[in-house]
Structures are given as structure tokens and as C-alpha cells.
Enzyme design. Structure first.
Site, PDB file in Angstrom:
ATOM      1  N   LYS A 184       3.882  -0.974  23.444  1.00 69.40           N
ATOM      2  CA  LYS A 184       2.920  -0.501  22.348  1.00 69.40           C
ATOM      3  C   LYS A 184       1.643  -1.001  22.657  1.00 69.40           C
ATOM      4  CE  LYS A 184       4.400   2.166  21.088  1.00 69.40           C
ATOM      5  NZ  LYS A 184       5.317   2.871  21.199  1.00 69.40           N
ATOM      6  N   CYS A 225      -0.548  18.537  29.605  1.00 65.56           N
ATOM      7  CA  CYS A 225      -1.634  19.599  29.252  1.00 65.56           C
ATOM      8  C   CYS A 225      -1.286  20.429  27.973  1.00 65.56           C
ATOM      9  CB  CYS A 225      -2.017  20.680  30.449  1.00 65.56           C
ATOM     10  SG  CYS A 225      -2.457  19.927  31.828  1.00 65.56           S
ATOM     11  N   TRP A 264      -4.490  17.487  31.640  1.00 61.81           N
ATOM     12  CA  TRP A 264      -4.011  16.045  32.260  1.00 61.81           C
ATOM     13  C   TRP A 264      -3.620  16.543  33.668  1.00 61.81           C
ATOM     14  CZ3 TRP A 264       0.462  14.126  34.716  1.00 61.81           C
ATOM     15  CH2 TRP A 264       0.210  12.530  34.404  1.00 61.81           C
ATOM     16  N   ARG A 321      -2.171  15.844  24.491  1.00 60.02           N
ATOM     17  CA  ARG A 321      -1.377  16.126  25.565  1.00 60.02           C
ATOM     18  C   ARG A 321      -1.995  15.978  26.850  1.00 60.02           C
ATOM     19  NH1 ARG A 321       2.986  19.086  24.266  1.00 60.02           N
ATOM     20  NH2 ARG A 321       3.249  19.657  26.280  1.00 60.02           N
ATOM     21  N   LYS A 349       1.220  12.722  25.245  1.00 63.20           N
ATOM     22  CA  LYS A 349       2.408  12.614  24.426  1.00 63.20           C
ATOM     23  C   LYS A 349       3.664  13.008  24.938  1.00 63.20           C
ATOM     24  CE  LYS A 349       4.109  11.687  20.382  1.00 63.20           C
ATOM     25  NZ  LYS A 349       4.338  10.274  20.289  1.00 63.20           N
ATOM     26  N   GLU A 372       9.555  -3.049  23.418  1.00 65.80           N
ATOM     27  CA  GLU A 372       8.999  -2.065  22.861  1.00 65.80           C
ATOM     28  C   GLU A 372       7.478  -2.619  22.252  1.00 65.80           C
ATOM     29  OE1 GLU A 372       8.668   1.188  22.620  1.00 65.80           O
ATOM     30  OE2 GLU A 372       7.931   1.582  20.573  1.00 65.80           O
ATOM     31  N   GLU A 400       0.103   0.205  26.058  1.00 61.09           N
ATOM     32  CA  GLU A 400      -0.205   1.660  26.165  1.00 61.09           C
ATOM     33  C   GLU A 400      -1.567   1.803  25.274  1.00 61.09           C
ATOM     34  OE1 GLU A 400       2.567   4.676  25.159  1.00 61.09           O
ATOM     35  OE2 GLU A 400       3.200   3.323  23.609  1.00 61.09           O
ATOM     36  N   ASN A 441       0.234  24.737  32.239  1.00 60.37           N
ATOM     37  CA  ASN A 441       0.928  23.237  31.810  1.00 60.37           C
ATOM     38  C   ASN A 441       2.270  23.398  32.845  1.00 60.37           C
ATOM     39  OD1 ASN A 441       2.036  20.898  31.234  1.00 60.37           O
ATOM     40  ND2 ASN A 441       2.746  21.779  29.414  1.00 60.37           N
ATOM     41  N   GLY A 442       2.349  22.324  33.796  1.00 60.66           N
ATOM     42  CA  GLY A 442       3.498  22.426  34.543  1.00 60.66           C
ATOM     43  C   GLY A 442       3.077  21.882  36.153  1.00 60.66           C
ATOM     44  N   HIS A 450      13.639 -18.364  33.762  1.00 61.17           N
ATOM     45  CA  HIS A 450      13.920 -17.890  35.269  1.00 61.17           C
ATOM     46  C   HIS A 450      12.547 -17.195  35.999  1.00 61.17           C
ATOM     47  CE1 HIS A 450      17.863 -18.738  34.795  1.00 61.17           C
ATOM     48  NE2 HIS A 450      17.884 -18.169  33.375  1.00 61.17           N
TER      49      HIS A 450
HETATM   50  C1  AGP Z   1       5.830   5.970  23.732  1.00 61.46           C
HETATM   51  O1  AGP Z   1       4.844   5.238  22.960  1.00 61.46           O
HETATM   52  C2  AGP Z   1       5.328   6.564  24.882  1.00 61.46           C
HETATM   53  N1  AGP Z   1       4.452   7.351  24.653  1.00 61.46           N
HETATM   54  C3  AGP Z   1       6.429   7.132  25.725  1.00 61.46           C
HETATM   55  O2  AGP Z   1       6.838   6.133  26.427  1.00 61.46           O
HETATM   56  C4  AGP Z   1       7.568   8.185  25.107  1.00 61.46           C
HETATM   57  O3  AGP Z   1       8.431   7.349  24.348  1.00 61.46           O
HETATM   58  C5  AGP Z   1       8.214   8.666  26.500  1.00 61.46           C
HETATM   59  O4  AGP Z   1       7.131   9.331  27.182  1.00 61.46           O
HETATM   60  C6  AGP Z   1       9.355   9.658  26.118  1.00 61.46           C
HETATM   61  O5  AGP Z   1       9.008  10.643  25.230  1.00 61.46           O
HETATM   62  P1  AGP Z   1      10.150  11.373  24.424  1.00 61.46           P
HETATM   63  O6  AGP Z   1      10.729  10.386  23.516  1.00 61.46           O
HETATM   64  O7  AGP Z   1       9.462  12.561  23.610  1.00 61.46           O
HETATM   65  O8  AGP Z   1      11.069  12.025  25.333  1.00 61.46           O
END
Ligand code: AGP
Length: 610
Positions: A486, A2, A74, A27, A605, A482, A489, A100-101, A505
Site C-alpha cells: 500500500k 486503458c 496506459w 485504468r 486498476k 500488504e 504504490e 485496450n489490450g 537474516h
Molecule cells: C492493489 O492495491 C493493486 N493495485 C494490485 O496489486 C491488485 O491487487 C492486482 O493487480 C490484482 O488485481 P485483481 O484483484 O483485480 O485481480
């Protein structure tokens, strides 16, 4: 997650609030709402959907006032409905709250308050806060009621609160969720992050856990939950206004991919002095301690966890320090074996990831030294850990982490040089080669970006495939993970990253003519020939091979359908170069599919809840 923004000013804050909110949308974007005070009453508009969609329906810009709050949601507690959208108000419509929380004891509090006659309109945990303050307001000043209410709350919160009868005061409070104060001229702000208000101010105050702030248009005060006043430091943030804007790019993700040469150059700037690595004063670990450490444990989540795996490879291979990488979410709940000779490193772009914060706190219980590698100055993680090295990526707005990742790799590389030098595991010539290698990276990254047209062609050919496999070995196994993350997501296509040899395997059974297989195959002395063998195995099963190879390589070309070339450099630096084409591939595929690249579904984010 959020996003929260609030402004109190001597003039109409409508546009600033709207802009702040649109900067925070990464967010959370389930629903959105705004609240102003006018003539002792709240004007509230909210709705389900992204800011633009809701704005079309309700026209947020019609709201007016010198004080206001905005929120993008969120969802955690309660479905995505207009009733659950923030702000939430008390029974008398005199207290308005954005949050937020997660309020962990909200259910007990709600039962108690319901018995006392409070009527609830939403299923959210947030609404209890408005009623709890109302309950404590009887015979008390608003500040007292707020303190009394927050003393009863368990869980995490960043709160923005307005009282209809206090039209000149904006209230805020935090516990384990990020919240900052921004200081302007005749106006002051609260926000979930710095970039959202960077167009208006770069003078920032960081709220600590269990602090309450009271802002007016010409000042602010901060108190603890007992009403004791706290002195706060004002930080000046040196990020440019443009860095939080798209600057002509279609998406932040694309802009941030393209910013990587600059981001790496900034991350290196003034840290390499005569073949030595010098970090700033926030990094004060003594040579003596760095010589003595017997083990490194790295905690992180998501992309930062992938960076940690690259770090593990470098620390063990070059600095010869046994290293373990842990998911922060797992580490926090197990009793890790740590002693005074262990260094715990937390890696985080945002510095606000709830699990990484908790993992650091857990590590500190053992009395170990903690170091954070972080992008956001003054964020929670940097305030918890003993030492800090900042990545200097600048604000990263796109949900998919790109430039934060490569700058994390650059910092880990510099740290490896420092450790190897202190521990004498590499000689001067090797150190010199490593330094020369990293110095080449900004220019080399530019040349990788210049191949964008070929990467776009691959995206155009395969964007409609439903699955894909990413293979890499050694330092490039984390790059396979990674690259797959990418793609997943931002495009919602299923992708898996594997160590190339491990494919036999199990995952090999998935390979047929419909399966794109991305293989990271830079020329190296370690496993290059083995990876060529793996490529053959994929080819024999009809898989579509997209390879990342070193410029001039002929063997990969013979076997792969498409080859994207990266420049020659040290093997340890191949990961920084290899990830960039994979970021671009994911971006173009997502864009071709019409995905909302900067705001992928269900993601936020910074993950500020567990
Ligand atoms: C990355 O593309 C993601 N959105 C996510 O995995 C992110 O790296 C993860 O939430 C960790 O965030 P941070 O580096 O701000 O701790």
C-alpha cells in the site's frame, strides 16, 4: 489496461462520454482522446496527460455528436505522445479505433499493410486495426470487413470502432480484455467496466471473447467472428450510483477505506444461518467433494495474492487442508501437479486480471474444479470458473485495493468455517466462536477507523522518510506485505514486508534512526512474545517503531514509539483489523506528499495485459 467508453444516442452524448471517461481514468492516464462523428466526418481531440489537463488545453466539451468514443491510455506499445494517443484512424480518416489490450502480431500485420501502401502515424499496435479493417473494406460491408480483420488479429483486445459513413452505429469487439454493453433509454453504451456508466444504466450485457457487437440508439446485436448471431443475457447490476462517486471524500481510496465496515457487513449478509455458512447458488460444490479434497491451490496477483496467503493460513490451521499459494503469472507458465482432488481457487477484485484468467484456464486443462472469489459480477474470471463466491465490496475505484482485500479475507474466513464444519476439523463450539468473531468485525473496524487522527499524526512525522520495513508473523505476515505494498504504490516510498523473525537474516542491516519499522503485534498464543523480541531488536538499532497491538496491551507500548490499537478478537481475525491502520497510514503519507492517490504513476486498476 486503458479505459474505453462509447455512446450512441438520439441526442448529444458529449457530457456522458466525458463523465464516463473521467470514471475510467483509474485504468490509464498517460494520454486521453475522444472522437465524434459529424456530417460524415470525425472530430477528434486528444493529448498527453490526465483528462483534466488535456481538457484544459483542447476543451473536450466543445465536441458534439450523437455518437462518440473516448479512451484513456496506459501505454504498452509506443511512447507517451499525442500521436500515440487513441483514437487511431485509417489512411482515409473513415475508421476510428480505440483499444485496450495487446495485438501480438501487430508487427507482421504492420509490415504487410505498409507494403500494400498504408501509412502509419503512430508507434502503437492499435493503429494496425484501423488499417486492417480499411484493407478489408474494399467491396465489403463494414461488418464483413471488421470480421475479416479480427480473424487476422492475434492477442487481446477490447475495441470501440466508429465508421464515419455509419454515423448511427457503434461497433465493439473483445478478446481477453474486458468490455461491456450498457443499455439505456434511446441510448446505448460500451465501456471497460460497470461503474463508469452506472450513472446512466445498470442494465449490462457482457461480451465474450471473439464477439462483435453493433449498437444503435435503440438496440444492439452480437455476432461471432463468422457472423452468427448470439443471444445475450441482460444483467441488472445492483450497485448504487453513489457507490461510484467520491461522496465528499478527498479520494476514492479514503472513501473505500471508510466503507469497510459496511462492505464486510454486506459480505456476511444472509450467509450465516444458524451456525452454518450458506453461499449463493453460484457456489455449488458438494459437501461430498469438499470432504474429499486433498489440496487447495490459490492463484492471484498483488493484493489478492496477499489475501490468498491469509487464506492459506486459515485453510491449513483450521480446515486442515494442505494449501499452496501461487502467483498467477508464474502458475500459468509452469506445469503444476494438479489432480481431481485439488480445488483451485482464483482470487481477484476485478475478475479481469490477465494472469489470473490465464492461470484459471491452465488449471482447467487438468480437469480440476475451480472456484473464484471475485468482486465484479459477470467479470471474465467468474465466467471461466465453475463456482463463484462474490465479495460484496461494491465498486472499488481507487487503484490501491482496500475494501476488496478485507472482503476477500471475510469470504476466505467464511469458506474456512464451511470447510472445517464439513470436514469436522472444528467442533460446534469452535465454529460458534468463529461466527461470533466475524459478526463483531464491522463494529470493530469502525473503532479502528476512529483512530484515524493518531495515524495521521504518524504520517505527519514520517512522510519524508525514504524507506520503511513492515514486520508480521503467522497470519499477519501477509498483512506486513500488504501494508508495504500500500505504501509503495500510493506514496512511492520504498517499503518491504518481512516475517518478523526473518529480519535477522538480512534486512536488520538497514535499520537505523531513519527507518520507520511497522510491526504488527496482536496478542496471540502463537508468536506474540517472539514479536516483542523482534521489536527489541529494532529498538536496539534505533529504528522508529510503529506498532499495531491489541487494545489493553502494555508490553508493546513499553517498547514502541507509537502504538495503534485494534480491538480484541480471534487471532484469525486480527489480519482484517490490522490492515486498516496500515491502509490509512499509506493514504495519509501519500496525501501529505501530494501524490495522486487514486491514480498512482504507472499503475492501473486492473492489469488486463500480461
Ligand atoms: C492493489 O492495491 C493493486 N493495485 C494490485 O496489486 C491488485 O491487487 C492486482 O493487480 C490484482 O488485481 P485483481 O484483484 O483485480 O485481480
Amino acid at each position: 489496461m486503458c479505459g474505453i467508453v462509447g455512446v450512441v444516442s438520439n441526442k448529444n452524448v458529449n457530457e456522458k462520454l466525458f463523465n464516463g471517461l473521467s470514471n475510467l481514468e483509474y485504468r490509464g492516464y498517460d494520454s486521453v482522446g475522444m472522437c465524434f462523428i459529424n456530417g460524415g466526418k470525425f472530430s477528434i481531440k486528444k493529448g498527453v496527460g490526465k483528462l483534466e489537463e488535456v481538457h484544459k488545453k483542447v476543451n473536450f466539451l466543445k465536441l458534439n455528436g450523437n455518437i462518440g468514443l473516448g479512451h484513456c491510455r496506459w501505454s504498452t506499445h509506443g511512447g507517451v505522445t499525442e500521436k500515440n494517443a487513441h483514437p487511431h484512424v485509417d489512411c482515409k480518416n473513415k475508421i476510428s479505433v480505440v483499444h485496450n489490450g495487446i495485438i501480438e502480431n501487430y508487427s507482421e500485420l504492420k509490415d504487410e499493410l505498409t507494403k500494400k501502401g498504408h501509412k502509419f502515424y503512430s508507434q502503437t499496435d492499435t493503429e494496425v486495426i484501423a488499417h486492417l479493417i480499411e484493407e478489408n473494406l474494399e467491396g465489403n460491408k463494414v461488418e464483413e470487413a471488421l470480421r475479416a480483420a479480427l480473424k487476422k488479429v492475434e492477442g487481446s483486445y477490447a475495441l470501440g470502432i466508429l465508421f464515419a459513413d455509419e454515423p448511427g452505429k457503434l461497433f465493439a469487439a473483445r478478446n481477453e480484455s474486458p468490455l461491456i454493453i450498457g443499455l439505456g433509454k434511446n441510448e446505448n453504451f460500451i465501456a471497460s467496466d460497470v461503474p463508469s456508466i452506472l450513472s446512466y444504466t445498470n442494465k449490462i450485457v457482457y461480451l465474450e471473447d471473439k464477439e462483435i457487437a453493433v449498437l444503435t440508439n435503440d438496440g444492439f446485436d452480437v455476432f461471432d467472428l463468422n457472423g452468427k448471431e448470439k443471444r445475450k443475457k441482460v444483467h441488472t447490476i445492483h450497485w448504487s450510483k453513489e457507490s461510484s462517486q467520491k461522496s465528499g471524500y478527498k479520494h476514492f481510496m479514503l472513501k473505500e477505506i471508510y466503507e469497510q465496515p459496511r462492505a464486510i457487513a454486506d459480505t456476511l449478509n444472509e450467509r450465516i444461518v444458524n451456525n452454518s455458512i450458506i453461499f449463493e447458488k453460484e457456489f455449488a460444490l458438494s459437501d461430498d467433494f469438499l470432504k474429499k479434497i486433498k489440496r487447495i491451490v490459490i492463484v492471484a496477483c498483488g493484493t489478492s495474492w496477499h489475501a490468498a496467503l491469509v487464506g492459506e493460513f486459515m485453510f491449513e490451521e483450521l480446515a486442515k487442508i494442505p494449501t499452496e499459494v501461487e502467483y498467477a503469472s508464474e502458475f500459468r507458465y509452469r506445469h503444476a501437479l494438479l489432480d481431481k482432488n485439488t480445488l483451485v481457487i482464483a482470487i481477484s477484485q476485478s475478475g479481469e486480471t490477465a494472469d489470473t484468467i490465464a492461470a484459471l484456464k491452465e488449471a482447467k486443462k487438468y480437469g480440476v474444479k475451480t472456484l473464484s472469489i471475485c468482486n465484479v459480477i459477470g467479470s471474465s474470471i467468474t465466467r471461466i470458473s465453475h463456482d463463484i463466491i462474490y465479495t460484496r465490496a461494491g465498486p472499488e475505484i481507487g487503484v490501491a485495493s482496500t475494501k476488496a482485500f478485507t472482503t476477500q479475507l471475510a469470504v476466505l474466513y467464511l469458506l474456512t468455517i464451511l470447510l472445517s464444519k464439513i470436514r469436522k476439523t472444528l467442533n460446534e463450539k469452535q465454529i460458534k466462536d468463529m461466527i461470533e468473531g466475524i459478526r463483531k468485525i464491522p463494529l470493530q473496524l469502525q473503532s479502528v477507523l476512529d483512530e484515524d487522527d493518531e495515524i495521521l499524526e504518524c504520517a505527519e512525522l514520517y512522510y519524508n522518510k525514504l524507506n520503511s520495513l513492515y514486520l508480521g508473523r503467522g497470519i499477519n505476515f501477509p498483512i506486513a506485505l500488504e501494508g508495504a505494498l500500500k505504501l509503495k504504490e500510493v506514496s512511492y516510498i520504498h517499503a518491504e514486508g518481512y516475517p518478523a523473525a526473518e529480519m535477522k537474516h538480512g534486512p536488520i542491516a538497514l535499520i537505523d534512526k531513519n527507518m520507520p519499522v511497522v510491526v504488527i503485534a496482536p496478542h496471540d498464543i502463537y508468536t506474540y512474545k517472539k514479536v516483542l523480541g523482534n521489536i527489541e531488536e529494532v529498538k536496539a538499532r534505533g529504528g522508529i517503531i510503529i506498532a499495531i497491538a491489541t487494545v489493553g496491551d502494555k508490553e508493546v507500548k513499553k517498547r514502541a514509539k507509537h502504538v495503534i490499537y485494534i480491538p480484541k478478537n480471534l487471532y484469525t481475525l486480527s489480519s482484517i483489523l490490522a490492515i486498516v491502520p496500515l491502509q490509512l497510514l499509506a493514504y495519509h503519507i501519500a496525501d501529505k506528499l501530494g501524490r495522486d492517490v487514486d491514480r498512482p504513476r504507472s499503475l492501473a486498476k486492473s492489469v488486463t495485459v500480461e
